[in-house]
Scaffold this motif. Structure first.
Motif, mmCIF file in Angstrom:
data_model
loop_
_atom_site.group_PDB
_atom_site.id
_atom_site.type_symbol
_atom_site.label_atom_id
_atom_site.label_comp_id
_atom_site.label_asym_id
_atom_site.label_seq_id
_atom_site.Cartn_x
_atom_site.Cartn_y
_atom_site.Cartn_z
ATOM 1 N N VAL A 368 0.737 -0.861 0.077
ATOM 2 C CA VAL A 368 -0.144 0.415 0.399
ATOM 3 C C VAL A 368 0.693 1.287 -0.212
ATOM 4 C CG1 VAL A 368 -2.110 -1.320 1.398
ATOM 5 C CG2 VAL A 368 -0.835 -0.381 2.425
ATOM 6 N N ARG A 369 0.421 2.391 -0.091
ATOM 7 C CA ARG A 369 1.412 3.581 -0.052
ATOM 8 C C ARG A 369 0.825 4.636 0.818
ATOM 9 N NH1 ARG A 369 0.171 7.673 -3.104
ATOM 10 N NH2 ARG A 369 -1.038 6.711 -4.536
ATOM 11 N N GLY A 370 1.842 4.534 2.412
ATOM 12 C CA GLY A 370 1.158 4.632 3.424
ATOM 13 C C GLY A 370 1.782 6.143 3.273
ATOM 14 N N VAL A 371 1.335 7.047 4.336
ATOM 15 C CA VAL A 371 1.001 8.963 4.421
ATOM 16 C C VAL A 371 1.766 9.415 5.899
ATOM 17 C CG1 VAL A 371 0.415 11.057 3.784
ATOM 18 C CG2 VAL A 371 -0.420 9.294 2.861
ATOM 19 N N ARG A 372 2.904 9.418 5.001
ATOM 20 C CA ARG A 372 3.395 10.772 6.377
ATOM 21 C C ARG A 372 2.968 11.984 7.097
ATOM 22 N NH1 ARG A 372 8.392 6.853 5.895
ATOM 23 N NH2 ARG A 372 9.025 7.055 3.664
ATOM 24 N N ARG A 373 3.188 12.008 8.698
ATOM 25 C CA ARG A 373 2.557 13.120 8.744
ATOM 26 C C ARG A 373 2.837 14.627 8.155
ATOM 27 N NH1 ARG A 373 3.685 15.332 14.913
ATOM 28 N NH2 ARG A 373 2.376 16.430 15.397
ATOM 29 N N SER A 374 4.377 14.601 7.735
ATOM 30 C CA SER A 374 4.828 15.256 7.051
ATOM 31 C C SER A 374 3.958 15.650 5.027
ATOM 32 C CB SER A 374 6.326 15.385 5.998
ATOM 33 O OG SER A 374 6.382 13.971 5.306
ATOM 34 N N GLY A 375 3.451 14.785 5.129
ATOM 35 C CA GLY A 375 2.186 14.385 3.641
ATOM 36 C C GLY A 375 3.309 13.317 2.734
ATOM 37 N N GLU A 376 4.273 13.067 3.318
ATOM 38 C CA GLU A 376 5.278 11.804 2.666
ATOM 39 C C GLU A 376 4.212 11.146 2.110
ATOM 40 O OE1 GLU A 376 9.658 10.567 1.859
ATOM 41 O OE2 GLU A 376 8.814 11.320 3.150
ATOM 42 N N THR A 377 4.823 10.586 0.302
ATOM 43 C CA THR A 377 4.145 8.843 0.799
ATOM 44 C C THR A 377 5.072 8.156 0.133
ATOM 45 O OG1 THR A 377 3.696 9.835 -1.629
ATOM 46 C CG2 THR A 377 1.768 9.937 -0.081
ATOM 47 N N PHE A 378 5.102 7.236 0.937
ATOM 48 C CA PHE A 378 5.786 5.700 0.416
ATOM 49 C C PHE A 378 5.872 4.556 0.209
ATOM 50 C CE2 PHE A 378 4.646 5.956 5.231
ATOM 51 C CZ PHE A 378 5.134 4.523 5.802
ATOM 52 N N PRO A 379 6.318 3.827 -0.276
ATOM 53 C CA PRO A 379 5.663 2.310 -0.445
ATOM 54 C C PRO A 379 5.798 1.704 0.881
ATOM 55 C CG PRO A 379 7.592 2.796 -1.180
ATOM 56 C CD PRO A 379 6.785 3.362 -0.432
ATOM 57 N N ALA A 380 4.201 1.100 1.871
ATOM 58 C CA ALA A 380 4.739 -0.284 2.883
ATOM 59 C C ALA A 380 3.554 -1.797 2.381
ATOM 60 C CB ALA A 380 4.177 0.748 3.552
ATOM 61 N N LEU A 381 5.245 -2.131 3.216
ATOM 62 C CA LEU A 381 4.908 -3.339 2.865
ATOM 63 C C LEU A 381 4.226 -3.917 4.112
ATOM 64 C CD1 LEU A 381 4.685 -6.805 1.078
ATOM 65 C CD2 LEU A 381 7.126 -6.915 2.461
ATOM 66 N N LEU A 382 2.205 -4.378 3.791
ATOM 67 C CA LEU A 382 1.679 -5.001 4.526
ATOM 68 C C LEU A 382 0.759 -5.684 4.836
ATOM 69 C CD1 LEU A 382 -0.464 -3.655 7.145
ATOM 70 C CD2 LEU A 382 -1.938 -2.600 5.232
ATOM 71 N N THR A 383 1.239 -6.960 6.828
ATOM 72 C CA THR A 383 0.492 -7.536 6.637
ATOM 73 C C THR A 383 -1.067 -7.742 7.580
ATOM 74 O OG1 THR A 383 1.926 -8.805 5.928
ATOM 75 C CG2 THR A 383 0.839 -10.382 7.329
ATOM 76 N N THR A 384 -2.266 -7.998 7.437
ATOM 77 C CA THR A 384 -2.671 -7.808 8.296
ATOM 78 C C THR A 384 -3.398 -9.155 8.517
ATOM 79 O OG1 THR A 384 -4.759 -7.803 6.563
ATOM 80 C CG2 THR A 384 -3.359 -5.931 7.342
ATOM 81 N N SER A 385 -4.420 -9.667 10.034
ATOM 82 C CA SER A 385 -5.017 -10.468 10.269
ATOM 83 C C SER A 385 -5.680 -10.102 11.303
ATOM 84 C CB SER A 385 -4.126 -10.806 11.465
ATOM 85 O OG SER A 385 -2.431 -11.495 10.824
ATOM 86 N N LEU A 386 -6.555 -10.922 11.875
ATOM 87 C CA LEU A 386 -7.788 -10.931 12.736
ATOM 88 C C LEU A 386 -7.780 -10.745 14.389
ATOM 89 C CD1 LEU A 386 -10.782 -9.513 12.265
ATOM 90 C CD2 LEU A 386 -11.853 -12.105 11.471
ATOM 91 N N VAL A 387 -7.268 -10.214 14.985
ATOM 92 C CA VAL A 387 -7.884 -10.960 16.442
ATOM 93 C C VAL A 387 -9.054 -11.382 16.889
ATOM 94 C CG1 VAL A 387 -6.941 -10.032 18.725
ATOM 95 C CG2 VAL A 387 -5.819 -9.132 16.943
ATOM 96 N N CYS A 388 -9.292 -12.631 17.033
ATOM 97 C CA CYS A 388 -10.583 -12.804 17.845
ATOM 98 C C CYS A 388 -10.409 -13.693 19.154
ATOM 99 C CB CYS A 388 -10.811 -14.247 17.102
ATOM 100 S SG CYS A 388 -10.776 -14.018 15.253
ATOM 101 N N ASP A 389 -11.160 -14.040 19.867
ATOM 102 C CA ASP A 389 -11.853 -13.653 21.096
ATOM 103 C C ASP A 389 -11.366 -15.400 21.720
ATOM 104 O OD1 ASP A 389 -14.382 -14.751 20.561
ATOM 105 O OD2 ASP A 389 -14.773 -13.159 21.952
#
Length: 777
Positions: A368-389
């Motif tokens: 994905v393309r992330g956005v820093r606080r400064s507004g600069e964008t950068f490529p980021a490798l993201l892994t997401t998971s679901l947390v269950c009870d």
């Protein structure tokens, strides 16, 4: 019989009651229910001696049925048959005594006529409102029992009921005690009872096992003494719990080998006076370790280099670690409670909903393309998971990401390297294809130059052809060695030769751009131990940078000066250009990986060169003034030179010692050249265009030498060598291979295994004569 000899007992009511009391003492003196029942039946027969048998039945409330509790006297079959249904159930159901004087005259119940039983007396056993059983006496004689006997049985039944209930109550208490003791010893918690002086009253097996003892060995000893046998101090919290109570404390007990949660409660007499303390210790060593592991895990998550972010199911951030702060630039407190959209490029918000949907189905991984606080964008490798009870219900989202900006830059550089490698393969293939025609051109040129009948004017032209072909040969060899992958191999090499062959690769381009080369190479320069091709790469990088700098300056011309000198035990190479120089702010970074000022540069050339020189035990440095060119200095260790070995000319056999040579090559011009050249030297030459033809000729005649191309269709040089080993092993030492691709790993491995001599195309006639002579000697 004894039963018939007994006479009927008579007496006053007081005497009868006394007899009942005396008989009841038999069963009132025990709490064993079974013993009570047996003694009670015997006592009933003593009170009413005219009875021939006695039966005591107990009510089973679970089955609502009567079962025999005890029996005495003669065995009368119908006692457990018809009469049970007719009389005993009636007594139990109506809770009233029953007297049957003669079963033949009293037809009050549906009892089949029988000769065995004529009279019955039965009374219920009443415990309050409950009927718990029936006490019954029977006789085979009519009118054996009177109402007085029934009243005595009722009186006896009252005592019997108390005895049975007491026995049952005692049995229940004993059962409860046994169950309590089993529970006391079965629990994994450590339980100990101490008196007011701290002495052990009782402890369970788990406590004793922790100490490596049995409970009987410890009872009576002070708890403090038991827990400090190994010299460890008595825990102060445990002392307070033992003497005070109630209370709860976490206590580390070295003697028991762990940490425990200890609870204390007072032991009280029935009147309320305290006589001791009960301590229950639950081991929490593993729990403490899990807590420590969780703290370690939390610290690891906080300090890990990957960005970790947790959101609730609505997408609001609930946790970020330090790495996330460094990458996105937000302090954690500023992100908490904010939506995840804050960190993703706005144009990806809509598509990111698909990521959320995929995460709900199990997880997602991508870029994905992330956005820093400064507004600069950068490529980021993201892994997401679901947390269950614990019940599997979704609870939160967790995302682990990292900034892959540099990885993408490196990927582009690697792609560029792949392109260069592909170009190198293309160059290698083209150069290899040039070897055969160059061999023919050079070979026949040499033959013409040796022919004294050729006119001088023609000889001059042929000599030009030979020189240009030899120049092309050197260029092809340089391209092959530079384009091919090459494993580092150290050997004594001449730095002057490395520089000369490197310059040959760039002479044309430098002449096109009006760049002159001034060489001042020390002819007495010693050799150095190194890898020819790696050092060639170093000098080529430096020369390429110098040429690009001078061409890019727009001066229209330039000058490159190359000098070699021996400085003590070092060899110094100096390469200077007249380009624009290097800005002062870049001097300290030019050897850094990926640093470049070129639009299409990789920033790897000089950093690789720096590493190669370091591996060779040398140094590389740069001297530059902005606007006044740059000078690179490479120092390498010099070898101690030994005297040159005397070289002698190898004589070619004279014509009268004719030898037979078989030449194998799929290129007909090569065959013509070799046949002509070797025939002029006095050899008898046969040729074969393929391996099969060569095998036929080898089978028909004998040869002193075999010259074979390595790469041929069907039977190549390697296959031919294998056949020679099995059929004509005496010829293995008389095989000379020709190849145009000696740099290939497969070719190198073949020559290493068979240890066979070879010539690299294109070769000279002199090289051919020398190799043939060595093999025939």
């Amino acid at each position: 019989m004894a039963r018939q000899a007994r006479r009927k007992k008579t007496g006053t009511p007081g005497q009868d009651v006394h007899e009942v009391l005396r008989a009841s003492l038999q069963f009132l003196g025990t709490l064993d229910v079974r013993e009570v029942l047996n003694r009670a039946v015997h006592a009933a027969v003593q009170v009413v001696p005219q009875a021939e048998c006695g039966l005591l039945l107990l009510h089973d409330p679970h089955k609502d049925d009567l079962r025999v509790g005890a029996f005495w006297g003669a065995s009368i079959p119908t006692m457990e048959g018809t009469l049970q249904e007719a009389i005993w159930r009636k007594v139990l159901r109506e809770r009233r005594p029953l007297l049957m004087r003669d079963s033949r005259s009293e037809r009050l119940w549906e009892i089949p006529e029988t000769e065995e039983i004529r009279s019955v007396a039965a009374v219920p056993l009443l415990a309050g409102e409950r009927a718990i059983g029936v006490l019954s006496l029977a006789s085979t004689k009519p009118r054996s029992f009177r109402k007085q006997d029934l009243r005595l049985l009722e009186l006896l039944a009252g005592y019997l009921t108390v005895a049975i209930e007491n026995g049952r109550l005692f049995s229940q208490v004993e059962q409860a005690k046994r169950e309590w003791e089993r529970s006391f010893d079965a629990t994994s918690d450590l339980i100990v009872l101490v008196d007011l002086e701290g002495r052990i009253i009782r402890l369970n097996k788990a406590f004793a096992a922790k100490l490596g003892r049995i409970p009987q060995e410890i009872v009576g000893f002070p708890l403090q003494r038991v827990l400090t046998e190994d010299g460890s101090p008595f825990p102060e919290p445990l002392r307070a719990l033992q003497s005070g109570g109630p209370g709860l404390a976490e206590v580390t007990i070295p003697r028991l080998g762990g940490t425990f949660m200890v609870s204390a409660a007072p032991l009280l007499h029935p009147h309320g006076e305290r006589y001791g303390t009960v301590l229950v210790a639950t081991e929490i060593t593993a729990l403490k370790q899990r807590e420590e592991d969780l703290r370690t895990f939390a610290q690891a998550i906080t300090s890990i280099g990957e960005c970790v972010l947790i959101t609730d199911l609505d997408g609001r951030i609930t946790f970020v670690n330090r790495a996330a702060q460094e990458v996105w630039g937000y302090p954690p407190e500023e992100l908490l409670g904010r939506p995840w959209e804050l960190l993703i490029a706005p144009d990806q918000h809509e598509s990111f909903k698909e990521v959320v949907a995929a995460t709900l189905q199990g997880g997602w991984r991508g870029e994905v393309r992330g956005v820093r606080r400064s507004g600069e964008t950068f490529p980021a490798l993201l892994t997401t998971s679901l947390v269950c009870d614990e019940e599997g219900r979704p609870k939160a989202f967790i995302g682990v990401s990292r900034d892959v900006t540099k990885e993408r830059e490196l990927q582009q550089q690697l792609l560029q390297s792949d392109k260069l490698a592909a170009i190198g393969q293309l160059i290698s293939g083209v150069a290899h294809e040039l070897n055969n025609p160059l061999t023919v051109v050079m070979g026949f040129s040499q033959l013409l130059l040796r022919d004294e009948t050729v006119p001088l004017s023609v000889r001059a032209d042929v000599e030009k052809i030979y020189k240009e072909a030899d120049r092309a040969r050197r260029i092809v060899q340089n391209l092959l060695t530079f384009a091919r992958s090459h494993k580092p191999q150290r050997s004594p090499i001449s730095i002057n030769e490395v520089l000369e062959r490197t310059l040959e690769l760039r002479l044309y381009e430098m002449s096109v751009h009006n760049i002159t080369v001034r060489k001042d190479l020390d002819p007495t320069l010693p050799r150095t131990m190194g890898d020819f091709y790696q050092l060639q790469q170093v000098f080529l990088n430096i020369i390429n940078n110098a040429v690009e700098a001078m061409v890019g300056s727009g001066q229209g011309e330039g000058s490159l000066a190359i000098t070699t000198r021996r400085i003590g035990d070092r060899i110094r190479v100096t390469i200077s250009d007249t380009g624009p120089g290097i800005p002062p702010e870049h001097i300290g970074r030019i050897f850094d990986p990926f640093f470049t000022t070129k639009e299409k540069g990789t920033g790897l050339g000089l950093s690789i060169s720096y590493g190669i020189v370091q591996e060779h035990g040398g140094t590389i440095s740069v001297e530059a003034r902005h606007g006044h060119g740059a000078t690179f200095v490479v120092d390498l260790p010099a070898m101690q030179e030994e005297g040159d070995e005397a070289s002698g000319e190898i004589l070619v056999p004279s014509p009268h010692t004719t030898r037979r040579i078989l030449v194998i090559d799929d290129e007909e011009p090569i065959l013509d050249l070799l046949k002509t050249a070797l025939s002029q030297e006095g050899f008898q030459v046969d040729v074969a265009k393929e391996g099969e033809e060569a095998l036929v000729k080898l089978a028909r005649g004998s040869y002193d030498l075999i010259i074979s191309d390595l790469r041929m269709p069907q039977i190549d040089g390697a296959k031919l060598h294998e056949i020679l080993r099995s059929r004509w092993p005496h010829l293995l030492k008389r095989v000379l291979f020709l190849t145009g691709d000696v740099a290939s790993p497969g070719v190198q491995e073949f020559f290493r295994q068979v240890e066979a001599p070879y010539l690299v195309k294109p070769f000279t006639i002199d090289e051919l004569r020398s190799a043939v002579s060595k093999l025939l000697q």
